[in-house]
Design a protein around this motif. Structure first.
Motif, PDB file in Angstrom:
ATOM      1  N   GLN A  75       0.832  -1.203   0.000  1.00 56.45           N
ATOM      2  CA  GLN A  75       0.000   0.000   0.000  1.00 56.45           C
ATOM      3  C   GLN A  75       0.871   1.259   0.000  1.00 56.45           C
ATOM      4  OE1 GLN A  75      -2.176  -1.110   3.544  1.00 56.45           O
ATOM      5  NE2 GLN A  75      -4.076  -1.410   2.379  1.00 56.45           N
ATOM      6  N   GLU A  77       3.891   1.470  -1.254  1.00 59.44           N
ATOM      7  CA  GLU A  77       4.496   1.560  -2.588  1.00 59.44           C
ATOM      8  C   GLU A  77       3.521   2.183  -3.573  1.00 59.44           C
ATOM      9  OE1 GLU A  77       5.802  -2.424  -3.441  1.00 59.44           O
ATOM     10  OE2 GLU A  77       7.710  -2.122  -2.420  1.00 59.44           O
ATOM     11  N   ARG A  78       2.237   1.824  -3.476  1.00 59.59           N
ATOM     12  CA  ARG A  78       1.237   2.435  -4.351  1.00 59.59           C
ATOM     13  C   ARG A  78       1.098   3.926  -4.046  1.00 59.59           C
ATOM     14  NH1 ARG A  78      -1.135  -2.581  -3.736  1.00 59.59           N
ATOM     15  NH2 ARG A  78      -2.526  -1.963  -2.057  1.00 59.59           N
ATOM     16  N   GLY A  81       4.076   5.750  -5.484  1.00 60.86           N
ATOM     17  CA  GLY A  81       4.291   5.568  -6.911  1.00 60.86           C
ATOM     18  C   GLY A  81       5.398   4.599  -7.274  1.00 60.86           C
ATOM     19  N   ALA A  83       4.878   1.250  -7.050  1.00 66.92           N
ATOM     20  CA  ALA A  83       4.242  -0.018  -7.468  1.00 66.92           C
ATOM     21  C   ALA A  83       3.702   0.098  -8.874  1.00 66.92           C
ATOM     22  CB  ALA A  83       3.103  -0.376  -6.520  1.00 66.92           C
TER      23      ALA A  83
END
Length: 83
Positions: A75, A77-78, A81, A83
């Motif tokens: 989460q 990483e998302r 940015g 992921a």
């Protein structure tokens, strides 16, 4: 000055992510990179800012910092940015 409470996510040299709060992001990142920041980031330098959010109040920023720290690695990483 409004919007002077910053929640940030750093990517450390070992690829780990660190979340923190400050009122002066430039100074705080320099402290991390000089080994004067959080114990976690010492030995994991250099660090790079991957994400930042600005808030008008300390309490709002601290609440958001807590929320981010509860996220899973994926989460985070998302959010930043990666992921």
């Amino acid at each position: 000055m409004p919007d002077d409470h910053v929640v940030y996510v750093l990517e450390c040299a070992d690829g780990s992510l660190y979340t923190g709060y400050t009122t002066d992001l430039e100074r705080r990142v320099a402290e991390h990179n000089d080994g004067d920041g959080a114990k976690y980031t010492r030995g994991r330098t250099p660090v790079v800012v991957r994400h930042q959010e600005r808030y008008e109040s300390r309490s709002a920023a601290m609440s958001r910092e807590y929320e981010i720290k509860q996220l899973t690695r994926a989460q985070k990483e998302r959010l930043v940015g990666l992921a």
